[in-house]
Design a protein around this motif. Structure first.
Motif, PDB file in Angstrom:
ATOM      1  N   LEU A  91       0.827  -1.207   0.000  1.00  0.00           N
ATOM      2  CA  LEU A  91       0.000   0.000   0.000  1.00  0.00           C
ATOM      3  C   LEU A  91       0.857   1.251   0.000  1.00  0.00           C
ATOM      4  O   LEU A  91       1.799   1.368   0.784  1.00  0.00           O
ATOM      5  CB  LEU A  91      -0.902  -0.005   1.240  1.00  0.00           C
ATOM      6  CG  LEU A  91      -1.798   1.221   1.456  1.00  0.00           C
ATOM      7  CD1 LEU A  91      -2.917   1.269   0.416  1.00  0.00           C
ATOM      8  CD2 LEU A  91      -2.382   1.201   2.871  1.00  0.00           C
ATOM      9  N   HIS A  92       0.522   2.185  -0.887  1.00  0.00           N
ATOM     10  CA  HIS A  92       1.171   3.497  -0.894  1.00  0.00           C
ATOM     11  C   HIS A  92       0.083   4.554  -0.763  1.00  0.00           C
ATOM     12  O   HIS A  92      -0.849   4.605  -1.570  1.00  0.00           O
ATOM     13  CB  HIS A  92       1.957   3.708  -2.189  1.00  0.00           C
ATOM     14  CG  HIS A  92       2.579   5.067  -2.286  1.00  0.00           C
ATOM     15  ND1 HIS A  92       3.704   5.421  -1.570  1.00  0.00           N
ATOM     16  CD2 HIS A  92       2.207   6.183  -2.980  1.00  0.00           C
ATOM     17  CE1 HIS A  92       4.012   6.683  -1.848  1.00  0.00           C
ATOM     18  NE2 HIS A  92       3.111   7.159  -2.686  1.00  0.00           N
ATOM     19  N   LEU A  93       0.190   5.390   0.250  1.00  0.00           N
ATOM     20  CA  LEU A  93      -0.812   6.413   0.512  1.00  0.00           C
ATOM     21  C   LEU A  93      -0.469   7.699  -0.246  1.00  0.00           C
ATOM     22  O   LEU A  93       0.602   8.261  -0.071  1.00  0.00           O
ATOM     23  CB  LEU A  93      -0.888   6.707   2.013  1.00  0.00           C
ATOM     24  CG  LEU A  93      -1.241   5.501   2.898  1.00  0.00           C
ATOM     25  CD1 LEU A  93      -1.118   5.873   4.364  1.00  0.00           C
ATOM     26  CD2 LEU A  93      -2.648   4.986   2.599  1.00  0.00           C
ATOM     27  N   CYS A  94      -1.399   8.124  -1.087  1.00  0.00           N
ATOM     28  CA  CYS A  94      -1.186   9.325  -1.898  1.00  0.00           C
ATOM     29  C   CYS A  94      -1.473  10.604  -1.105  1.00  0.00           C
ATOM     30  O   CYS A  94      -2.234  10.593  -0.139  1.00  0.00           O
ATOM     31  CB  CYS A  94      -2.098   9.289  -3.122  1.00  0.00           C
ATOM     32  SG  CYS A  94      -1.720   7.953  -4.268  1.00  0.00           S
ATOM     33  N   HIS A  95      -0.863  11.684  -1.544  1.00  0.00           N
ATOM     34  CA  HIS A  95      -1.090  13.066  -1.078  1.00  0.00           C
ATOM     35  C   HIS A  95      -1.603  13.194   0.364  1.00  0.00           C
ATOM     36  O   HIS A  95      -2.665  13.757   0.623  1.00  0.00           O
ATOM     37  CB  HIS A  95      -1.991  13.827  -2.041  1.00  0.00           C
ATOM     38  CG  HIS A  95      -3.271  13.142  -2.443  1.00  0.00           C
ATOM     39  ND1 HIS A  95      -4.074  12.434  -1.581  1.00  0.00           N
ATOM     40  CD2 HIS A  95      -3.897  13.076  -3.646  1.00  0.00           C
ATOM     41  CE1 HIS A  95      -5.133  11.970  -2.217  1.00  0.00           C
ATOM     42  NE2 HIS A  95      -5.037  12.343  -3.485  1.00  0.00           N
ATOM     43  N   CYS A  96      -0.853  12.668   1.320  1.00  0.00           N
ATOM     44  CA  CYS A  96      -1.254  12.762   2.731  1.00  0.00           C
ATOM     45  C   CYS A  96      -1.260  14.229   3.174  1.00  0.00           C
ATOM     46  O   CYS A  96      -0.353  14.983   2.828  1.00  0.00           O
ATOM     47  CB  CYS A  96      -0.305  11.958   3.605  1.00  0.00           C
ATOM     48  SG  CYS A  96      -0.359  10.188   3.262  1.00  0.00           S
TER      49      CYS A  96
END
Length: 426
Positions: free
Chosen positions: A228-233
């Motif tokens: 999982l890669h979390l975008c634009h946190c």
């Protein structure tokens, strides 16, 4: 053809090489890096006083083609990226038609070969048409050349469908790029919930909109084993949740965009849609937490979320204008000015977050200046000072809150696969 880059200060996170070296390129490949190289058959590029880095890699851009070519095309978006030092970019699938099938992935790859001089890696949609109901052909898209999946612009709200998507992503060896947003909580919000929203009489978007889905996605990734890669946190809780996930051994990485680590909702001057993005500009407390998260390597990537729109669309009120700002041509100078010059990041950490780490997340053999690697290179002048001028962008989109901002750090030359794809005017 041989190219010799002389006298540059190399920053290579892959080898921890930092210092003045010459770099020889033969064809598409770096063939030698040494303190002194002479080759009478090579074209010489003098990089004296400049930094030589592996080309930047952007995990998060919107190229708008097919379907919205008036906002951006593969050609204009690739030119903008090259001008920003990017040699590899990952366009999101929310086009029309959606990139949700092997055929659409193949279309993007073929169009990129003819229209772009940099590397373009397709991101496939999680569900058919990004409607959130039926899984797209994830295995087929992986075989066609997609390296990641995303429902960007929204989250897959049906948890059972999303779990199946995460499982399919793991089986196909794809990374899930997650846009974390509880759609039921957004309620037509236009900016961060708080005093400024009340002042401008705009509906607010709370931090919980992001935080709830961030937590959900992290735990589901832990359960399924998906990458999982979390975008634009954008929130302080996102940083805390990523830290917690890593302590629990869950495979999660996260990105922050320059607008989120620089601007807060207090910087919005009025009803100006160039300050409208999703997630929105948050509080000063959130901004500080994001900067600390980058400094401590909790958040390991800086991406742009480059989102071009037509001029007329962004002239509307924030309540009615589309979300998004452009970022390909400003990310490097803003990161250098706001994080490196202020001591939050070292120059090497900046390169890690803009090149080496994104390459590792995608599983591609890039982000390095080692001999034998493809010659994807950016040369920049860290001392150059200037004002950002949106009217000179290569992107069709001029929608930025940073027009006129004074910055340091200028991309002077970008090279992809040994070919010069951008050169600044001296």
């Amino acid at each position: 053809m041989k190219v010799l880059i002389k006298n540059g200060f190399i920053l290579d996170p892959a080898t921890n090489k930092e210092g003045r070296f010459d770099l020889l390129i033969e064809g598409e490949t770096i063939s030698n890096v040494a303190e002194h190289i002479e080759d009478s058959n090579a074209t010489v590029i003098d990089a004296s006083g400049k930094y030589v880095m592996p080309g930047f890699i952007d995990l998060h851009v919107h190229l708008r083609e097919p379907g919205f070519e008036y906002k951006e095309t593969i050609q204009t978006g690739a030119k903008a990226a090259a001008a920003g030092g990017y040699t590899t970019i990952c366009p999101m699938p929310n086009t029309n038609p959606t990139i949700d099938s092997p055929e659409m992935v193949e279309f993007l790859i073929q169009k990129s070969k003819s229209d772009a001089k940099i590397h373009i890696i397709p991101v496939g949609a999680v569900t058919v048409g990004q409607m959130g109901k039926e899984l797209a052909d994830i295995e087929g898209m992986a075989k066609a050349g997609a390296l990641a999946l995303s429902e960007d612009g929204k989250s897959v709200m049906d948890v059972l469908v999303y779990v199946e998507g995460l499982k399919a992503a793991k089986e196909a060896g794809l990374v899930m790029l997650a846009h974390c947003e509880d759609r039921q909580l957004v309620r037509n919000g236009a900016m961060n919930a708080g005093k400024k929203a009340e002042e401008l009489n705009l509906r607010g978007i709370t931090n919980a909109v992001e935080d709830i889905i961030t937590a959900r996605d992290i735990f589901l990734a832990g359960e399924t084993g998906a990458k999982l890669h979390l975008c634009h946190c954008s929130t302080k809780a996102s940083v805390a949740l990523v830290k917690m996930a890593k302590e629990l051994g869950i495979k999660v990485t996260a990105e922050v965009c320059p607008h989120h680590f620089i601007l807060s909702d207090e910087d919005i001057p009025g009803d100006d849609a160039n300050y409208k993005m999703n997630p929105p500009l948050r509080s000063k407390e959130d901004v500080e937490a994001l900067k600390e998260g980058l400094k401590q390597n909790i958040m390991e990537v800086i991406s742009t979320d480059h989102a071009p729109h037509g001029e007329e669309e962004k002239k509307k009120s924030m309540a009615n204008a589309p979300f998004g700002i452009v970022g390909s041509e400003t990310a490097f100078c803003l990161t250098y000015t706001e994080l490196v010059k202020t001591g939050y990041l070292s120059p090497m950490q900046m390169v890690e977050k803009m090149s080496y780490n994104p390459a590792k997340i995608l599983g591609i053999d890039k982000g390095s200046l080692e001999p034998g690697k493809m010659a994807d290179i950016v040369i920049a002048d860290f001392d150059a000072e200037y004002e950002i001028d949106a009217t000179k962008f290569y992107s069709k989109g001029k929608n930025t809150p940073f027009h006129g901002r004074k910055v340091s750090g200028k991309v002077m030359l970008t090279m992809a696969a040994g070919e010069v794809v951008y050169q600044a005017e001296e």
